[in-house]
Design an enzyme around this catalytic site. Structure first.
Site: not given
Length: 363
Positions: A36, A327, A330
């Site tokens: 991600s 977040d 990340h």
């Protein structure tokens, strides 16, 4: 001889047509494997909880929400710019079967790990092994486009292959005993070795399919992410050393793999990027980089209170460039720009080994 020359001219014209007349990057193509941290849309259309194709993700990105787990750019976007590409490298889901694949593809998938089972509690994801399978399919397309295996091999040998996996093998596997037994099955040293063995196997497959210039990105300080701080830190700001220690063991083994493969691949070259220490600099001296917040996500409440990703249409903090994290896991655009630039061109001797991406591109 005339036929060979004419064939070469045709291939050149085709590549120029696909890449664009004004394109003059340092390398002809860029292939990305990861999770991600660099996924830019491969998870958008699969049944997964690990998706970011909605606002406020992409709130500061020129293309809006694309699947990037950031308010803006990822490190790969920054490196793509520095390599000289006119456009960002697209997700494989977007260019599979297209002539655009000759300029590269991003195979990364949120929640993916080196191990196949990693991240399974989050639903669909494309593991490292599956990403490599997708790369093999992409190579078949490149051969078809260029018309000759030798031409394709020569072309791919000039491209850069970035690999950044391992974070989820700790975050969504080893340190998640509710779902996985690896934490009781292996010591941190044993687990790192198991991961590196599988990692190396996939790299050798990529090598057999034309990859020659490898970038191995070490994993960051997972124990310092807002999610781990919220769950494990008594004061909300002390990093979890048990997790970070395991991360350092993996990184040390990954750096050793670089040395091993550089001896094994006589016509290839691998480098190691020390992401762990780059983030240490941001956390140790945030004000030097313009940050005021190091332990909570811009998108979330407090230290995220168990909220892993941004909620759809959630209002994020207004001072986004002052937060290291976007977040619970990340980094935001501001941190990604710093890390991306240092990854491309080392600012410290410890940033990369044996040299940086800029040098690798020139070899």
């Amino acid at each position: 001889m005339e036929r060979k020359i004419w064939f070469g001219v045709c291939v050149t014209l085709l590549v120029v047509t696909v890449l664009g007349v004004n394109a003059d990057p340092l390398v002809p193509c860029y292939f990305i494997f990861g999770d991600s941290l660099v996924d830019n849309g491969n998870n958008n259309n699969i049944a997964s909880l690990a998706r970011a194709n909605y606002l406020p993700y992409g709130i500061d990105f020129s293309e809006g929400p694309t699947g990037r787990f950031s308010n803006g750019k990822t490190t790969i976007d920054v490196i793509s710019e520095l390599l000289g590409f006119d456009d960002y490298i697209p997700p494989y889901a977007q260019v599979s079967g297209s002539q655009q694949v000759v300029r590269g593809a991003n195979f990364a998938s949120a929640a993916a790990g080196i191990r196949a089972e990693t991240g399974q509690q989050l639903g669909g994801r494309i593991s490292f092994g599956e990403q490599v399978t997708n790369y093999q399919n992409a190579v078949s397309q490149v051969v078809q486009i260029l018309g000759d295996e030798n031409q394709a091999a020569n072309y791919l040998s000039k491209c850069i292959f970035s690999v950044g996996l391992g974070s989820n093998d700790y975050l969504n596997n080893y340190f998640m005993p509710t779902y996985y037994s690896t934490g009781s099955q292996y010591t941190p040293d044993q687990y790192a070795q198991v991961l590196i063995q599988e990692y190396a196997q996939n790299i050798r497959t990529m090598y057999n399919y034309g990859a020659r210039k490898f970038v191995f990105n070490g994993i960051g300080q997972i124990g310092c992410s807002p999610n781990e701080l919220a769950q494990r830190s008594p004061d909300g700001s002390t990093c979890d050393e048990r997790i970070n220690s395991a991360n350092r063991i993996f990184n040390a083994r990954l750096k050793e793999l670089v040395q091993q493969l550089n001896n094994e691949f006589t016509d290839g070259r691998a480098i190691y990027i020390n992401v762990y220490d780059m983030f240490q600099d941001l956390i140790d001296n945030p004000s030097a980089f313009g940050f005021t917040n190091t332990n909570s996500g811009c998108c979330g409440v407090g230290k995220n209170n168990g909220q892993i990703t941004c909620l759809p249409l959630q209002t994020p903090c207004p001072n986004r460039n002052q937060y290291i994290f976007w977040d619970a896991f990340h980094p935001g655009d501001a941190a990604n720009v710093i890390i991306g630039r240092r990854t491309f061109r080392a600012q410290k001797s410890t940033d990369s080994y044996p040299f940086d991406i800029e040098r690798l591109a020139q070899i």
